[in-house]
Enzyme design. Structure first.
Site, PDB file in Angstrom:
ATOM      1  N   LEU A  96      37.085  54.421  55.978  1.00  0.00           N
ATOM      2  CA  LEU A  96      35.880  54.064  55.241  1.00  0.00           C
ATOM      3  C   LEU A  96      35.287  55.300  54.575  1.00  0.00           C
ATOM      4  O   LEU A  96      35.024  56.312  55.229  1.00  0.00           O
ATOM      5  CB  LEU A  96      34.858  53.437  56.195  1.00  0.00           C
ATOM      6  CG  LEU A  96      33.581  52.893  55.562  1.00  0.00           C
ATOM      7  CD1 LEU A  96      33.895  51.746  54.608  1.00  0.00           C
ATOM      8  CD2 LEU A  96      32.614  52.437  56.652  1.00  0.00           C
ATOM      9  N   ASP A 104      42.320  53.342  33.124  1.00  0.00           N
ATOM     10  CA  ASP A 104      41.675  52.242  33.837  1.00  0.00           C
ATOM     11  C   ASP A 104      41.713  51.002  32.956  1.00  0.00           C
ATOM     12  O   ASP A 104      41.859  51.108  31.727  1.00  0.00           O
ATOM     13  CB  ASP A 104      40.229  52.587  34.191  1.00  0.00           C
ATOM     14  CG  ASP A 104      39.737  51.853  35.428  1.00  0.00           C
ATOM     15  OD1 ASP A 104      39.833  50.606  35.467  1.00  0.00           O
ATOM     16  OD2 ASP A 104      39.270  52.513  36.369  1.00  0.00           O
ATOM     17  N   ASN A 140      45.910  55.333  42.027  1.00  0.00           N
ATOM     18  CA  ASN A 140      44.637  55.033  42.682  1.00  0.00           C
ATOM     19  C   ASN A 140      44.120  53.631  42.371  1.00  0.00           C
ATOM     20  O   ASN A 140      43.251  53.129  43.092  1.00  0.00           O
ATOM     21  CB  ASN A 140      43.598  56.083  42.244  1.00  0.00           C
ATOM     22  CG  ASN A 140      42.215  55.773  42.756  1.00  0.00           C
ATOM     23  OD1 ASN A 140      41.943  55.873  43.944  1.00  0.00           O
ATOM     24  ND2 ASN A 140      41.316  55.384  41.855  1.00  0.00           N
ATOM     25  N   LYS A 179      48.531  48.125  51.361  1.00  0.00           N
ATOM     26  CA  LYS A 179      48.571  49.539  51.708  1.00  0.00           C
ATOM     27  C   LYS A 179      49.798  49.876  52.555  1.00  0.00           C
ATOM     28  O   LYS A 179      50.349  50.973  52.460  1.00  0.00           O
ATOM     29  CB  LYS A 179      47.284  49.941  52.437  1.00  0.00           C
ATOM     30  CG  LYS A 179      46.057  49.978  51.534  1.00  0.00           C
ATOM     31  CD  LYS A 179      46.215  50.956  50.374  1.00  0.00           C
ATOM     32  CE  LYS A 179      44.942  51.115  49.561  1.00  0.00           C
ATOM     33  NZ  LYS A 179      45.118  52.025  48.402  1.00  0.00           N
ATOM     34  N   TYR A 211      44.745  43.351  51.770  1.00  0.00           N
ATOM     35  CA  TYR A 211      44.569  44.790  51.586  1.00  0.00           C
ATOM     36  C   TYR A 211      45.480  45.596  52.510  1.00  0.00           C
ATOM     37  O   TYR A 211      46.133  46.557  52.088  1.00  0.00           O
ATOM     38  CB  TYR A 211      43.101  45.155  51.831  1.00  0.00           C
ATOM     39  CG  TYR A 211      42.743  46.560  51.435  1.00  0.00           C
ATOM     40  CD1 TYR A 211      42.627  46.907  50.087  1.00  0.00           C
ATOM     41  CD2 TYR A 211      42.507  47.546  52.384  1.00  0.00           C
ATOM     42  CE1 TYR A 211      42.295  48.199  49.706  1.00  0.00           C
ATOM     43  CE2 TYR A 211      42.163  48.832  52.017  1.00  0.00           C
ATOM     44  CZ  TYR A 211      42.068  49.157  50.677  1.00  0.00           C
ATOM     45  OH  TYR A 211      41.739  50.432  50.302  1.00  0.00           O
ATOM     46  N   SER A 268      45.592  53.952  53.017  1.00  0.00           N
ATOM     47  CA  SER A 268      44.456  53.582  53.852  1.00  0.00           C
ATOM     48  C   SER A 268      44.886  53.542  55.306  1.00  0.00           C
ATOM     49  O   SER A 268      45.982  53.074  55.633  1.00  0.00           O
ATOM     50  CB  SER A 268      43.915  52.212  53.435  1.00  0.00           C
ATOM     51  OG  SER A 268      42.958  51.742  54.356  1.00  0.00           O
ATOM     52  N   VAL A 296      47.576  48.068  35.083  1.00  0.00           N
ATOM     53  CA  VAL A 296      48.746  48.603  35.768  1.00  0.00           C
ATOM     54  C   VAL A 296      49.738  47.528  36.189  1.00  0.00           C
ATOM     55  O   VAL A 296      50.860  47.851  36.602  1.00  0.00           O
ATOM     56  CB  VAL A 296      48.354  49.453  36.998  1.00  0.00           C
ATOM     57  CG1 VAL A 296      47.566  50.684  36.571  1.00  0.00           C
ATOM     58  CG2 VAL A 296      47.598  48.624  38.028  1.00  0.00           C
TER      59      VAL A 296
END
Length: 266
Positions: A202, A51, A102, A174, A170, A157, A76
């Site tokens: 969600l 992370d 992720n 995705k 977003y 997603s 990343v």
């Protein structure tokens, strides 16, 4: 009668394998990542908890439960940092078999119409979620290929399926992740590397807490639209993730696997 071997499978089916999970520190934005890291460790994998913020508390918690884990700082979007992360996995654990892409930003950015889109925010979402996934795959794939086997799981997603309005950054990111999954599955398959997308809608985690509190009527509508009208929690995704990372799913690649209790059928 079922084969006895199917009834008595070893739950530690990732023993001897090494996994990298990005975006896996504790915190509201990384709740999924820390659950994924814990699930892989419980299944026997050695885990690199990666992370941009301090991931040592997650790695320490896994070690305290008997797991093998090391924390690695990584941005990343930085190719050199990503390569160093993959090299660290080999240095500490001797190999790299599993990559879980992720790391993400933007899931909690307030919705805005196209006319009000902040292009800098759009670029950041794409850089972390899509460019980051590409760079991590680029670093991991050659190491997996040396072993003739590997698993890459990109976290997707269902907003991409819906074409959710006012969340262009977003949804676009995705959508790109799914396209990347399919392209990599074709390219890396001959090297024994399987690539899939695990998607949900969600999720009831700290990152969604504000949305749950502010729009209870929307949350109730989303819940009621599911075939199983319940919340989806991070733990609900842990089993599908471990399966996609294990040899048990070797016949599956290039797929969009949805774990959202039946809100979307693919």
């Amino acid at each position: 009668m079922p084969d006895d071997s199917l009834l008595h499978r070893d739950t530690r089916r990732l023993d001897g394998l090494v996994a990298v999970v990005t975006g896996a520190a504790f915190g509201p934005k990384a709740a999924l990542g820390s659950v994924f890291a814990a699930a892989l460790a419980a299944a026997g994998a050695s885990v690199v908890v990666a992370d941009i913020v301090d991931a040592e508390p997650v790695a320490a918690a896994l070690r305290a439960k008997g797991g093998r884990a090391v924390a690695v700082p990584v941005d990343v979007t930085d190719e050199g940092a990503v390569e160093a992360m993959a090299a660290k996995a080999e240095e500490v654990f001797g190999r790299l078999d599993i990559l879980v892409n992720n790391a993400v930003v933007g899931s909690n950015i307030p919705p805005v119409p196209l006319a009000e889109l902040d292009v800098a925010a759009f670029d950041r979402v794409i850089a972390v979620g899509l460019r980051g996934s590409v760079l991590c795959a680029k670093a991991a794939a050659p190491r997996m290929a040396r072993n003739g086997w590997g698993k890459i799981v990109n976290i997707g997603s269902t907003t991409m399926q819906e074409g959710l309005p006012n969340r262009l950054h977003y949804v676009s990111m995705k959508g790109g992740v799914l396209a990347l999954t399919r392209a990599l599955a074709r390219e890396l398959g001959p090297q024994g590397i399987r690539v899939n997308t695990l998607a949900t809608g969600l999720v009831a985690n700290p990152a969604a807490g504000a949305a749950f509190a502010a729009r209870p009527e929307l949350v109730a509508k989303i819940r009621a639209a599911r075939a199983i009208p319940e919340d989806v929690t991070p733990d609900d995704l842990a089993g599908p993730l471990v399966f996609l990372c294990s040899p048990e799913s070797d016949a599956i690649t290039g797929q969009f696997i949805v774990a959202d209790k039946g809100a979307h059928f693919t």
